[in-house]
Design a protein around this motif. Structure first.
Motif, PDB file in Angstrom:
ATOM      1  N   ASP A 222       4.186  10.002  -4.915  1.00  0.00           N
ATOM      2  CA  ASP A 222       4.891  10.090  -3.637  1.00  0.00           C
ATOM      3  C   ASP A 222       4.156   9.310  -2.554  1.00  0.00           C
ATOM      4  OD1 ASP A 222       6.717  11.729  -4.865  1.00  0.00           O
ATOM      5  OD2 ASP A 222       6.251  13.519  -3.704  1.00  0.00           O
ATOM      6  N   LYS A 223       4.830   9.140  -1.448  1.00  0.00           N
ATOM      7  CA  LYS A 223       4.245   8.377  -0.338  1.00  0.00           C
ATOM      8  C   LYS A 223       3.043   9.060   0.300  1.00  0.00           C
ATOM      9  CE  LYS A 223       8.525   5.956   0.853  1.00  0.00           C
ATOM     10  NZ  LYS A 223       9.612   5.777   1.864  1.00  0.00           N
ATOM     11  N   THR A 227       0.762  13.367  -4.437  1.00  0.00           N
ATOM     12  CA  THR A 227       1.705  14.054  -5.319  1.00  0.00           C
ATOM     13  C   THR A 227       2.189  13.138  -6.438  1.00  0.00           C
ATOM     14  OG1 THR A 227       2.442  15.386  -3.448  1.00  0.00           O
ATOM     15  CG2 THR A 227       3.867  15.343  -5.391  1.00  0.00           C
ATOM     16  N   ARG A 229       4.724  12.974  -9.679  1.00  0.00           N
ATOM     17  CA  ARG A 229       5.877  13.652 -10.278  1.00  0.00           C
ATOM     18  C   ARG A 229       6.453  12.818 -11.423  1.00  0.00           C
ATOM     19  NH1 ARG A 229       9.108  15.875  -6.750  1.00  0.00           N
ATOM     20  NH2 ARG A 229       7.945  15.446  -4.840  1.00  0.00           N
TER      21      ARG A 229
END
Length: 264
Positions: A222-223, A227, A229
């Motif tokens: 994620d940005k 995170t 995923r």
């Protein structure tokens, strides 16, 4: 990941690590007792930090730096399709969720590291099976953590078990040595060939941590810079123990005992 030579621990140092592992297991129990519908990940994080500090220790992850980025929480709380390094949010847990609680404790000069993926309420049967089989693969990996084997024997045992179920094995993230530093050599992948990698010797301490996806192995970040995923957005499970390589049978320094009591 980690740099420098493999750090072998003396029996005196391992005794200190046992106390760290025991405290970590208790912290996991405190968090596990709160995991239910309506509770927020932030509440879990606050309870862990409180408990760890009240017992004279520090949360290993809070303030951990990678480059200029600093991890802001005491727990990595990874929900559903998040593999690892998820942030504590104020979004309440709901039935059908799974959440990986990854916690590290720094106590008596040593880190220990452990993770457990919880089911919230009623989860889909295939997700419940993913959790069971990922946990089983952890213990199969631990069985190989004996002197004379190689890191690849751990990796193969994990991969062989979960691949037969059709699960994806995350490649980009690995287990690791642990001790005075949170991440030490050697890296411990969850995939590999038997007889490959560094030789295992008594006194090595490893964080073995299968990260297994219901779908494909591919992941994305994620940005927020932390995170991780699954790319296909299918659920991922994560279980981890800190273990000592021994001659005949690995010694597990962490424990799920307090978790299992809390969720009965």
């Amino acid at each position: 990941m980690a740099k420098g030579p493999i750090q072998f621990k003396t029996e005196e140092e391992l005794e200190l690590m046992r106390s760290s592992g025991k405290l970590l297991a208790q912290a996991h129990g405190e968090v596990a007792s709160l995991v239910k519908e309506g509770v927020t990940p932030r509440q879990l994080d606050q309870r862990a930090e409180e408990f760890i500090r009240d017992n004279g220790a520090l949360a290993s992850f809070k303030g951990y730096k990678v480059g200029s980025s600093v991890f802001p929480y005491s727990l990595c709380l990874s929900l559903n399709d998040v593999v690892v390094h998820g942030f504590a949010t104020d979004v309440p847990l709901k039935s059908g969720d799974i959440i990986s609680v990854d916690c590290g404790v720094y106590y008596n000069g040593f880190h220990t590291d452990s993770a457990y993926t919880h089911a919230v309420g009623e989860v889909a049967p295939e997700v419940a099976e993913l959790l069971r089989e990922t946990k089983a693969s952890l213990y199969l990996g631990i069985e190989q953590a004996v002197s004379g084997n190689r890191v690849g024997d751990i990796s193969y045992a994990i991969q062989n078990h979960v691949s037969r179920k059709g699960y994806g094995v995350v490649r980009e993230l690995v287990g690791h040595g642990v001790g005075r530093s949170l991440h030490e050599k050697p890296d411990v992948p969850n995939f590999g060939k038997r007889g490959s990698g560094p030789m295992l010797q008594t006194g090595m301490v490893l964080a073995i941590e299968p990260m297994i996806n219901l779908g494909k192995k591919d992941v994305m970040q994620d940005k927020d810079g932390w995170t991780i995923r699954t790319r296909d957005r299918k659920p991922s499970a994560h279980f981890e123990h800190t273990v000592v390589v021994r001659k005949d049978k690995a010694e597990i320094l962490t424990s799920f005992e307090h978790i299992e009591k809390a969720v009965q």
